[in-house]
Design an enzyme around this catalytic site. Structure first.
Site, PDB file in Angstrom:
ATOM      1  N   HIS A   6      32.993 -42.076 113.492  1.00  0.00           N
ATOM      2  CA  HIS A   6      31.865 -41.663 112.922  1.00  0.00           C
ATOM      3  C   HIS A   6      31.693 -39.907 113.692  1.00  0.00           C
ATOM      4  O   HIS A   6      31.266 -39.105 112.938  1.00  0.00           O
ATOM      5  CB  HIS A   6      30.942 -42.367 114.465  1.00  0.00           C
ATOM      6  CG  HIS A   6      30.036 -43.948 114.203  1.00  0.00           C
ATOM      7  ND1 HIS A   6      29.063 -44.268 113.920  1.00  0.00           N
ATOM      8  CD2 HIS A   6      31.254 -44.968 114.009  1.00  0.00           C
ATOM      9  CE1 HIS A   6      29.185 -45.219 114.053  1.00  0.00           C
ATOM     10  NE2 HIS A   6      30.340 -45.728 114.188  1.00  0.00           N
ATOM     11  N   ARG A  11       2.131 -43.275 111.803  1.00  0.00           N
ATOM     12  CA  ARG A  11       2.370 -44.092 111.840  1.00  0.00           C
ATOM     13  C   ARG A  11       1.021 -44.773 113.401  1.00  0.00           C
ATOM     14  O   ARG A  11       1.888 -43.224 114.039  1.00  0.00           O
ATOM     15  CB  ARG A  11       4.149 -44.339 112.959  1.00  0.00           C
ATOM     16  CG  ARG A  11       3.871 -45.633 113.361  1.00  0.00           C
ATOM     17  CD  ARG A  11       4.897 -45.753 114.307  1.00  0.00           C
ATOM     18  NE  ARG A  11       5.417 -45.100 115.873  1.00  0.00           N
ATOM     19  CZ  ARG A  11       6.470 -44.674 116.099  1.00  0.00           C
ATOM     20  NH1 ARG A  11       7.928 -46.035 115.628  1.00  0.00           N
ATOM     21  NH2 ARG A  11       6.496 -44.551 116.714  1.00  0.00           N
ATOM     22  N   GLU A  52       9.854 -53.566 112.251  1.00  0.00           N
ATOM     23  CA  GLU A  52      10.657 -53.674 113.391  1.00  0.00           C
ATOM     24  C   GLU A  52      10.985 -54.436 114.758  1.00  0.00           C
ATOM     25  O   GLU A  52      11.573 -55.099 115.900  1.00  0.00           O
ATOM     26  CB  GLU A  52      10.061 -51.987 113.975  1.00  0.00           C
ATOM     27  CG  GLU A  52       8.633 -52.583 114.940  1.00  0.00           C
ATOM     28  CD  GLU A  52       8.112 -51.152 115.023  1.00  0.00           C
ATOM     29  OE1 GLU A  52       9.494 -50.267 115.894  1.00  0.00           O
ATOM     30  OE2 GLU A  52       7.037 -50.861 114.986  1.00  0.00           O
ATOM     31  N   ASN A  87      15.654 -49.018 114.924  1.00  0.00           N
ATOM     32  CA  ASN A  87      15.955 -49.143 116.747  1.00  0.00           C
ATOM     33  C   ASN A  87      15.619 -50.789 117.384  1.00  0.00           C
ATOM     34  O   ASN A  87      16.270 -50.848 118.894  1.00  0.00           O
ATOM     35  CB  ASN A  87      15.151 -47.747 117.497  1.00  0.00           C
ATOM     36  CG  ASN A  87      15.089 -46.858 116.367  1.00  0.00           C
ATOM     37  OD1 ASN A  87      16.106 -46.756 116.139  1.00  0.00           O
ATOM     38  ND2 ASN A  87      14.357 -45.385 116.542  1.00  0.00           N
ATOM     39  N   ASP A  88      14.098 -51.109 117.513  1.00  0.00           N
ATOM     40  CA  ASP A  88      13.370 -51.867 117.788  1.00  0.00           C
ATOM     41  C   ASP A  88      13.552 -53.413 117.058  1.00  0.00           C
ATOM     42  O   ASP A  88      14.519 -53.841 117.929  1.00  0.00           O
ATOM     43  CB  ASP A  88      12.087 -52.097 117.495  1.00  0.00           C
ATOM     44  CG  ASP A  88      10.800 -51.110 118.493  1.00  0.00           C
ATOM     45  OD1 ASP A  88      11.414 -51.210 119.637  1.00  0.00           O
ATOM     46  OD2 ASP A  88      10.745 -50.008 118.101  1.00  0.00           O
ATOM     47  N   ARG A  98      18.569 -51.733 126.022  1.00  0.00           N
ATOM     48  CA  ARG A  98      18.823 -50.543 125.761  1.00  0.00           C
ATOM     49  C   ARG A  98      19.335 -49.825 126.832  1.00  0.00           C
ATOM     50  O   ARG A  98      20.231 -49.598 127.018  1.00  0.00           O
ATOM     51  CB  ARG A  98      18.792 -49.774 124.803  1.00  0.00           C
ATOM     52  CG  ARG A  98      19.329 -50.323 123.649  1.00  0.00           C
ATOM     53  CD  ARG A  98      19.399 -49.248 122.284  1.00  0.00           C
ATOM     54  NE  ARG A  98      17.891 -49.061 121.746  1.00  0.00           N
ATOM     55  CZ  ARG A  98      16.866 -48.220 121.051  1.00  0.00           C
ATOM     56  NH1 ARG A  98      18.097 -47.074 121.075  1.00  0.00           N
ATOM     57  NH2 ARG A  98      15.771 -48.468 121.112  1.00  0.00           N
ATOM     58  N   CYS A 151      13.808 -46.293 108.929  1.00  0.00           N
ATOM     59  CA  CYS A 151      14.111 -44.633 109.861  1.00  0.00           C
ATOM     60  C   CYS A 151      14.044 -44.432 111.320  1.00  0.00           C
ATOM     61  O   CYS A 151      13.935 -43.735 112.104  1.00  0.00           O
ATOM     62  CB  CYS A 151      12.498 -44.795 109.877  1.00  0.00           C
ATOM     63  SG  CYS A 151      11.420 -45.999 111.125  1.00  0.00           S
TER      64      CYS A 151
HETATM   65  C1  PEP Z   1      12.588 -47.958 115.131  1.00  0.00           C
HETATM   66  O1  PEP Z   1      11.576 -49.234 115.966  1.00  0.00           O
HETATM   67  O2  PEP Z   1      13.229 -48.204 114.721  1.00  0.00           O
HETATM   68  C2  PEP Z   1      11.125 -46.999 115.579  1.00  0.00           C
HETATM   69  C3  PEP Z   1      12.115 -45.608 114.556  1.00  0.00           C
HETATM   70  O3  PEP Z   1      10.449 -46.375 115.760  1.00  0.00           O
HETATM   71  P1  PEP Z   1      10.254 -46.109 116.919  1.00  0.00           P
HETATM   72  O4  PEP Z   1      11.941 -45.586 117.603  1.00  0.00           O
HETATM   73  O5  PEP Z   1       9.564 -44.876 118.000  1.00  0.00           O
HETATM   74  O6  PEP Z   1       9.391 -47.368 118.790  1.00  0.00           O
HETATM   75 MG    MG Z   2       9.990 -49.142 116.986  1.00  0.00          MG
END
Ligand code: PEP
Ligand code: MG
Length: 589
Positions: A193, A336, A443, A466-467, A477, A514
């Site tokens: 990476h 969002r 998510e 992320n979620d 996390r 995203c």
């Molecule tokens: C996610 O969950 O990947 C996301 C982009 O939303 P956030 O990080 O705002 O929860």
């Molecule tokens: Mg999220």
């Protein structure tokens, strides 16, 4: 002169003054000139004053809404604010070590943790949490009005080198690489990476140094030799001359200003859409500068009440959305709807705006209660106001509305009904309302598993890894004991992504991704191999993403993805990915 030996991942020799970054604690450590020590001490004191005021306000608010018992939880922190072991101890560290105040308060936390870890008493153990909260608050208030860590990374003087415990792609995206000459990290695993990053940025880099970020002092002169894989601390004249010779015939190709005109594509011509994630309407300029095609995710929580600032009214929200839509037209802006939970809603209105990405990051982690769309559905007043403002702004550009934290089709239908209600109200007021695409964040694992059902009722999907990763793998996390299990390359995650993409393709709706994962160029290549062609990421990551994509062929990535999907463990997947990236000459094997 000391030599530290690591793994060279990007060739070249540079000399510079060290800026130390503690990524895990999210604190920069740098040396302040003697004349600035007083200023750091003032900042510390101002932070204490602001923290006290906030805690008093929060206590009063919580007492009103939740009763005095809960409110008394804040008493311990108020008392600690006057404890000589906290702010005065931090001041002592600033004076003795001539370091910035953020670093000093972080040191205080470490000293406390070491002591608390030795005691068995559960009551005292709990106080450790209070100290951590308080230090977090002091750090947040140190940012107030001053430079955020993100700003600091952008304002480093031109002879800096970055020495970090770890350099994640999202952090690398915040650094102004036209100023930072090279970097060195303690962490060494998953070097590919970092290697791709360093190579794309064209800066010398050495990784796997174990304790460089502790051994090297801020402001100390170091030479980074990326070919030899060594870092020389307090170099002699010969080393400095070598670095100067290298600097003379090597000008970095990556200026930080990406090629904005050409849209991103793989070497064999597959178009990849790169949008930006933003948190504040003002980030639009950064997104445009970075070459984002559109806004793939605007986290609208910023518009909620904060500290002494009232919740943005319908008119104010409408004006903000309109400005963003006009600023990005004819490209889309995906807004969002509010993604907070109940506690955050209460807390936010008691606290000042936390500027800087890291504050927001910490806040977003790990909430799974009445959050996101679930919360909006229980607050029709709040939700309707936002929806009306959005629909009124819609004619000024290309708006897309995105619902967060959706776990069922019922919730989606209820939200759609709310949109219809907002539109009907506007129609009653005599306003014309255009049709706006509605999408959901995928998510929550339940949403991924029912992607085929959701796809029939929405216009687009956005995968929020992320979620998704933390809920799918059941990993908080913020809990260090399990955070290494937060693995974007876990076979379960890759399969979910494949499943969601397939559902979207079958229903012929667009799907983007995203999460932070997209900002990591190594993972991005695999995601392209899995068939995704739309991504949204922090603006600073777009330049590197575009460059890396331009060097790879989509057919090779698809073959890589096919192999990866058959592998049972994260280790084997990482190995396969690293080998493939080596073959694609994105890294030196
Ligand atoms: C996610 O969950 O990947 C996301 C982009 O939303 P956030 O990080 O705002 O929860
Ligand atoms: Mg999220």
């Amino acid at each position: 002169m000391t030599r530290l030996i690591g793994i060279g991942v990007s060739p070249g020799v540079v000399a510079g003054r060290a800026v130390i970054l503690n990524q895990r604690a999210q604190v920069l450590r740098y040396r302040v000139p003697a004349a600035r020590v007083g200023h750091e001490l003032d900042r510390l004191e101002q932070s204490r004053t602001r923290s006290r005021q906030q805690l008093v306000d929060i206590r009063a608010r919580v007492a009103r809404r939740r009763g005095p018992e809960l409110a008394s939880l804040f008493d311990a922190q108020l008392l600690m604010l006057d404890d000589p072991m906290i702010v005065p101890r931090a001041a002592e560290i600033v004076r003795a070590e001539r370091v910035n105040a953020e670093w000093a308060v972080q040191q205080v936390l470490q000293e406390f943790s070491a002591v608390f870890d030795e005691v068995a008493d559960p009551y005292l153990r709990e106080r450790k949490g209070d100290v951590a909260d308080l230090v977090g608050r002091l750090k947040m208030n140190l940012r107030h009005g001053a430079s955020t860590p993100r700003d600091l990374l952008r304002e480093l003087d031109e002879s800096s080198v970055l020495v970090a415990d770890e350099l994640t792609p999202s952090l690398a995206a915040q650094v102004d690489w036209s100023r930072v000459r090279g970097f060195a990290t303690d962490a060494g695993s998953r070097t590919y990476h970092t290697a791709i990053l360093a190579r794309s940025l064209d800066v010398p880099a050495v990784v796997g140094l174990h304790d460089a970020s502790r051994v090297i002092q801020p402001g100390q002169l170091v030479v980074i030799d990326g070919a030899a894989g060594e870092v020389i601390v307090d170099p002699g004249p010969d080393e400095l001359a070598r670095a100067a010779r290298h600097a003379d015939d090597h000008r970095p190709a990556f200026s930080g200003a990406p090629g904005r005109s050409a849209p991103a594509a793989t070497a064999d011509g597959v178009r990849i859409r790169l949008d930006a994630n933003i948190e504040f309407p003002d980030d639009l300029a950064a997104a445009r500068y970075a070459g984002a095609e559109g806004i793939g995710l605007y986290r609208s929580e910023f518009l909620l009440a904060r500290g002494d600032r009232e919740m943005a009214s319908e008119d104010e929200q409408c004006a903000i959305y309109r400005r963003m839509l006009e600023g990005m037209a004819p490209e889309p802006v995906t807004v969002r709807t509010f993604d907070v939970d109940e506690d955050q809603l209460i807390q936010r209105s008691a606290e000042p705006p936390a500027d800087g990405a890291w504050g927001a990051e910490a806040e977003r982690a790990g909430r799974q209660g009445l959050r996101g769309l679930r919360l909006s559905l229980t607050r029709p007043g709040l939700f309707q106001t936002q929806l009306r403002a959005l629909l009124r702004a819609a004619p000024y550009g290309r708006l897309r509305i995105l619902f967060p934290f959706v776990s069922s089709v019922e919730q989606l239908r209820a939200a759609r009904a709310m949109v219809a209600e907002a539109a009907a109200e506007l129609a009653r007021r005599g306003e014309t309302v255009p049709k706006v695409p509605i999408g959901v964040m995928i998510e929550i694992p339940a949403a991924a598993y029912t992607a085929d059902l959701l796809a029939r009722e929405v216009d687009f999907f956005t995968i929020g890894t992320n979620d998704l990763i933390q809920y799918c793998l059941a990993v908080d996390r913020a809990d260090e004991r399990v955070s290494r299990l937060y693995q974007p390359l876990h076979p379960a995650i890759l399969r979910l992504i494949v499943m969601v993409r397939r559902a979207a393709v079958r229903q012929r709706i667009p799907v983007s991704l995203c999460g932070e994962m997209a900002a990591d160029p190594a993972l991005l290549t695999l995601l392209v191999g899995l068939g995704l062609t739309e991504f949204s990421m922090t603006p600073g990551a777009i330049g590197v993403a575009r460059q890396v994509l331009g060097e790879v062929r989509s057919d090779e990535l698809r073959a890589l993805a096919r192999r990866v999907l058959r592998l049972p463990t994260v280790d084997e997947i990482e190995h396969e990915l690293a080998a493939a990236l080596g073959r694609l000459s994105l890294i030196r094997e």
